[in-house]
Write a protein that holds these residues in place. Structure first.
Motif, short mmCIF file in Angstrom:
data_model
loop_
_atom_site.label_atom_id
_atom_site.label_comp_id
_atom_site.label_asym_id
_atom_site.label_seq_id
_atom_site.Cartn_x
_atom_site.Cartn_y
_atom_site.Cartn_z
N SER A 111 36.11 40.00 41.04
CA SER A 111 35.65 38.68 40.59
C SER A 111 35.78 37.71 41.76
O SER A 111 36.46 37.98 42.74
N SER A 112 35.15 36.55 41.60
CA SER A 112 35.20 35.55 42.67
C SER A 112 36.24 34.47 42.41
O SER A 112 36.35 33.55 43.21
N SER A 113 36.99 34.57 41.33
CA SER A 113 38.05 33.60 41.09
C SER A 113 39.27 34.30 40.49
O SER A 113 39.14 35.33 39.83
N MET A 114 40.42 33.74 40.74
CA MET A 114 41.69 34.34 40.31
C MET A 114 41.73 34.59 38.81
O MET A 114 42.16 35.62 38.35
N HIS A 115 41.24 33.65 38.04
CA HIS A 115 41.29 33.78 36.58
C HIS A 115 39.87 33.94 36.03
O HIS A 115 39.54 33.37 35.00
N GLY A 116 39.09 34.75 36.72
CA GLY A 116 37.69 34.93 36.36
C GLY A 116 37.45 35.97 35.28
O GLY A 116 36.30 36.25 34.96
N THR A 151 46.31 38.88 45.63
CA THR A 151 44.85 38.89 45.43
C THR A 151 44.56 39.70 44.17
O THR A 151 44.83 39.25 43.08
N LEU A 161 39.88 40.23 44.42
CA LEU A 161 39.58 38.81 44.33
C LEU A 161 38.71 38.45 45.52
O LEU A 161 39.17 38.41 46.65
N HIS A 163 36.83 35.81 47.27
CA HIS A 163 36.60 34.39 47.40
C HIS A 163 36.18 34.06 48.83
O HIS A 163 36.11 34.92 49.69
N GLU A 164 35.88 32.82 49.06
CA GLU A 164 35.31 32.36 50.34
C GLU A 164 36.10 32.84 51.56
O GLU A 164 35.53 33.26 52.54
#
Length: 193
Positions: A111-116, A151, A161, A163-164
């Protein structure tokens, strides 16, 4: 040789990276080989698009002949992505014949967010596998990386995880994915005799 199917859908490559690490873990077990497969993309009209990104498309023979299954998808609103769900929904004949009963399976996601929605996605991918009579293999807390990761990685299965600042898998994510693949292969070998 026991064939362990690593079946995934990956839109941007993160789930594919996890699939490759799981395959590495599988191949650490003598007598096991990883078979990497993906599913067809779905168009906005709901029609299958045959192009893939890297690995061959899964066939029903791959499902029927595997000694174990690792199933992976990116998070889509806390659930697996539509292309993978579309394929899973087409496995009624395998369900009726019982071709997956008693075989081990694990799940993985990105996913692209921790709590996605990583954990709900992993859990939702387990449901059709349980209906197929498969035995779910998770990641026990005896895996040291579960205690240190900041992560991805859960007891339900490997995760990433994305992310950017971190497009590539972290060291812990790689370690956990390989450990899960190895555990899946070991269980498959024990069950196969």
């Amino acid at each position: 040789m026991h064939s362990i199917l690593v079946l995934y859908y990956s839109r941007h490559g993160s789930t594919r990276q996890l699939a490759r690490q799981i395959a590495r873990g599988i191949e650490q077990v003598v007598g096991c080989e990883a078979v990497l497969r993906t599913v067809a993309e779905l168009g906005i009209d709901g029609q299958l698009k045959p192009e893939t990104f890297g690995d061959p498309l899964v066939t029903k023979a791959d499902i029927q002949q595997c000694a174990g299954l690792a199933l992976g998808s990116p998070v889509r609103f806390g659930n697996m992505a539509a292309p993978l769900k579309h394929f899973i929904d087409s496995t009624s004949a395998e369900w009726l014949s019982g071709s997956l009963i008693g075989k081990p399976a694990c799940v993985f996601t990105a996913s692209s967010s921790m709590h996605g929605g990583q954990e709900t996605t992993l859990q939702s991918m387990m449901l059709p596998l349980l209906h197929h009579g498969m035995l779910i293999v998770g990641l026990p807390y005896s895996e040291p990386a579960l205690h240190t990761t900041s992560t991805g990685g859960t007891p339900y299965g490997p995760s990433h995880l994305n992310h950017e600042q971190c497009r590539q898998l972290s060291a812990e994510e790689c370690e956990l994915a390989q450990a899960c693949g190895k555990r899946l292969a070991e269980v498959a070998c024990k069950l196969q005799g």
